[in-house]
Design a protein around this motif. Structure first.
Motif, PDB file in Angstrom:
ATOM      1  N   GLU A  21     -38.856  20.574 -43.526  1.00 19.93           N
ATOM      2  CA  GLU A  21     -39.651  21.463 -43.810  1.00 19.93           C
ATOM      3  C   GLU A  21     -39.772  22.733 -42.782  1.00 19.93           C
ATOM      4  O   GLU A  21     -39.770  24.026 -43.046  1.00 19.93           O
ATOM      5  N   GLU A  22     -39.997  22.276 -41.483  1.00 22.12           N
ATOM      6  CA  GLU A  22     -40.080  23.156 -40.323  1.00 22.12           C
ATOM      7  C   GLU A  22     -38.684  23.897 -40.328  1.00 22.12           C
ATOM      8  O   GLU A  22     -38.908  25.285 -40.085  1.00 22.12           O
ATOM      9  N   VAL A  23     -37.682  23.552 -40.569  1.00 21.69           N
ATOM     10  CA  VAL A  23     -36.397  24.335 -40.284  1.00 21.69           C
ATOM     11  C   VAL A  23     -36.181  25.076 -41.357  1.00 21.69           C
ATOM     12  O   VAL A  23     -35.971  26.228 -41.357  1.00 21.69           O
ATOM     13  N   ALA A  24     -36.582  24.751 -42.524  1.00 23.77           N
ATOM     14  CA  ALA A  24     -36.297  25.685 -43.873  1.00 23.77           C
ATOM     15  C   ALA A  24     -37.290  26.736 -43.936  1.00 23.77           C
ATOM     16  O   ALA A  24     -36.664  27.767 -44.498  1.00 23.77           O
ATOM     17  N   ASN A  25     -38.249  26.469 -43.552  1.00 23.23           N
ATOM     18  CA  ASN A  25     -39.344  27.439 -43.538  1.00 23.23           C
ATOM     19  C   ASN A  25     -38.802  28.855 -42.536  1.00 23.23           C
ATOM     20  O   ASN A  25     -39.582  29.728 -42.498  1.00 23.23           O
ATOM     21  N   ARG A  26     -37.796  28.532 -41.738  1.00 24.80           N
ATOM     22  CA  ARG A  26     -37.644  29.549 -40.855  1.00 24.80           C
ATOM     23  C   ARG A  26     -36.639  30.706 -41.325  1.00 24.80           C
ATOM     24  O   ARG A  26     -36.492  31.805 -40.861  1.00 24.80           O
ATOM     25  N   PHE A  27     -36.285  30.226 -42.729  1.00 21.61           N
ATOM     26  CA  PHE A  27     -35.378  31.202 -43.518  1.00 21.61           C
ATOM     27  C   PHE A  27     -36.184  31.710 -44.639  1.00 21.61           C
ATOM     28  O   PHE A  27     -36.648  31.065 -45.340  1.00 21.61           O
ATOM     29  N   GLU A  28     -35.414  32.961 -44.895  1.00 25.28           N
ATOM     30  CA  GLU A  28     -36.060  33.460 -46.066  1.00 25.28           C
ATOM     31  C   GLU A  28     -35.415  33.157 -47.482  1.00 25.28           C
ATOM     32  O   GLU A  28     -35.962  33.092 -48.648  1.00 25.28           O
ATOM     33  N   ASN A  29     -34.053  32.437 -47.210  1.00 26.81           N
ATOM     34  CA  ASN A  29     -33.501  32.027 -48.566  1.00 26.81           C
ATOM     35  C   ASN A  29     -32.579  30.861 -48.027  1.00 26.81           C
ATOM     36  O   ASN A  29     -32.034  30.613 -46.779  1.00 26.81           O
ATOM     37  N   ALA A  30     -32.096  30.267 -48.814  1.00 29.00           N
ATOM     38  CA  ALA A  30     -31.081  29.099 -48.642  1.00 29.00           C
ATOM     39  C   ALA A  30     -29.500  29.837 -48.247  1.00 29.00           C
ATOM     40  O   ALA A  30     -29.048  29.006 -47.425  1.00 29.00           O
ATOM     41  N   ASN A  32     -29.069  32.152 -46.103  1.00 26.20           N
ATOM     42  CA  ASN A  32     -29.272  32.552 -44.593  1.00 26.20           C
ATOM     43  C   ASN A  32     -29.370  31.095 -43.848  1.00 26.20           C
ATOM     44  O   ASN A  32     -28.866  30.867 -42.864  1.00 26.20           O
ATOM     45  N   LEU A  33     -30.172  29.934 -44.552  1.00 23.24           N
ATOM     46  CA  LEU A  33     -30.032  28.847 -43.932  1.00 23.24           C
ATOM     47  C   LEU A  33     -28.597  27.980 -43.724  1.00 23.24           C
ATOM     48  O   LEU A  33     -28.194  27.656 -42.590  1.00 23.24           O
ATOM     49  N   LYS A  34     -27.886  28.258 -44.705  1.00 23.70           N
ATOM     50  CA  LYS A  34     -26.758  27.745 -44.738  1.00 23.70           C
ATOM     51  C   LYS A  34     -25.409  28.508 -43.823  1.00 23.70           C
ATOM     52  O   LYS A  34     -24.529  28.056 -43.355  1.00 23.70           O
ATOM     53  N   HIS A  35     -25.946  29.757 -43.280  1.00 24.04           N
ATOM     54  CA  HIS A  35     -24.996  30.487 -42.459  1.00 24.04           C
ATOM     55  C   HIS A  35     -25.450  30.143 -40.748  1.00 24.04           C
ATOM     56  O   HIS A  35     -24.826  30.755 -39.981  1.00 24.04           O
ATOM     57  N   ASP A  36     -26.485  29.338 -40.889  1.00 20.14           N
ATOM     58  CA  ASP A  36     -26.802  29.056 -39.359  1.00 20.14           C
ATOM     59  C   ASP A  36     -26.520  27.417 -39.281  1.00 20.14           C
ATOM     60  O   ASP A  36     -27.223  26.357 -39.411  1.00 20.14           O
ATOM     61  N   PHE A  37     -25.199  27.307 -38.573  1.00 23.26           N
ATOM     62  CA  PHE A  37     -24.649  25.983 -38.593  1.00 23.26           C
ATOM     63  C   PHE A  37     -25.636  24.781 -37.902  1.00 23.26           C
ATOM     64  O   PHE A  37     -25.644  23.569 -38.320  1.00 23.26           O
ATOM     65  N   MET A  38     -26.496  25.189 -36.887  1.00 19.01           N
ATOM     66  CA  MET A  38     -27.522  24.385 -36.275  1.00 19.01           C
ATOM     67  C   MET A  38     -28.471  23.856 -37.053  1.00 19.01           C
ATOM     68  O   MET A  38     -28.639  22.816 -37.398  1.00 19.01           O
ATOM     69  N   ALA A  39     -28.977  24.787 -37.786  1.00 20.35           N
ATOM     70  CA  ALA A  39     -30.074  24.626 -38.752  1.00 20.35           C
ATOM     71  C   ALA A  39     -29.611  23.625 -39.901  1.00 20.35           C
ATOM     72  O   ALA A  39     -30.287  22.813 -40.441  1.00 20.35           O
ATOM     73  N   TRP A  40     -28.693  24.111 -40.387  1.00 20.58           N
ATOM     74  CA  TRP A  40     -27.870  23.428 -41.418  1.00 20.58           C
ATOM     75  C   TRP A  40     -27.497  22.089 -41.095  1.00 20.58           C
ATOM     76  O   TRP A  40     -28.057  20.896 -41.802  1.00 20.58           O
TER      77      TRP A  40
END
Length: 111
Positions: A21-30, A32-40
């Motif tokens: 939840e913490e990591v996902a909330n840093r991104f506006e959409n999925a 953007n999350l997929k393009h941040d390899f560390m968060a992904w």
């Protein structure tokens, strides 16, 4: 079997859910999350932890066998997420056949 107190696996699941939840909330959409390899990687790993902890809880008897459906669903989510990123990388790198072929091999090996 792990020597840990079985109830700690419930705590592992809670912590993993909070991290996702913490990591996902840093991104506006999925996307953007997929393009941040560390968060992904963090999100994927936390799903793995949830699956592992759930499996251990089933083995200890704290969860019944029907809960194995949860484990399978988590594994399906992991596979779907991994496949989605592989497809995105292949599309974005379609002009680099060696990258596309490498990722296609990874996708086949994982399944």
């Amino acid at each position: 079997m792990s020597s840990r107190v079985a109830e700690l696996f419930l705590f592992d699941i809670l912590v993993a859910m909070l991290k996702i939840e913490e990591v996902a909330n840093r991104f506006e959409n999925a996307q953007n999350l997929k393009h941040d390899f560390m968060a992904w990687d963090t999100v994927i790993r936390e799903f793995e932890i949830i699956g592992e902890a759930t499996s251990k809880l089933i083995k200890t008897g704290l969860l019944d066998e029907e809960s194995s459906i949860v484990v399978q669903k988590i594994k399906d989510i992991e596979d779907d997420l991994r496949n989605e990123i592989v497809e995105d990388v292949c599309e974005e790198n379609r002009y680099l056949p060696f990258v596309v072929n490498g990722f296609k091999i990874l996708k086949v090996v994982k399944q």
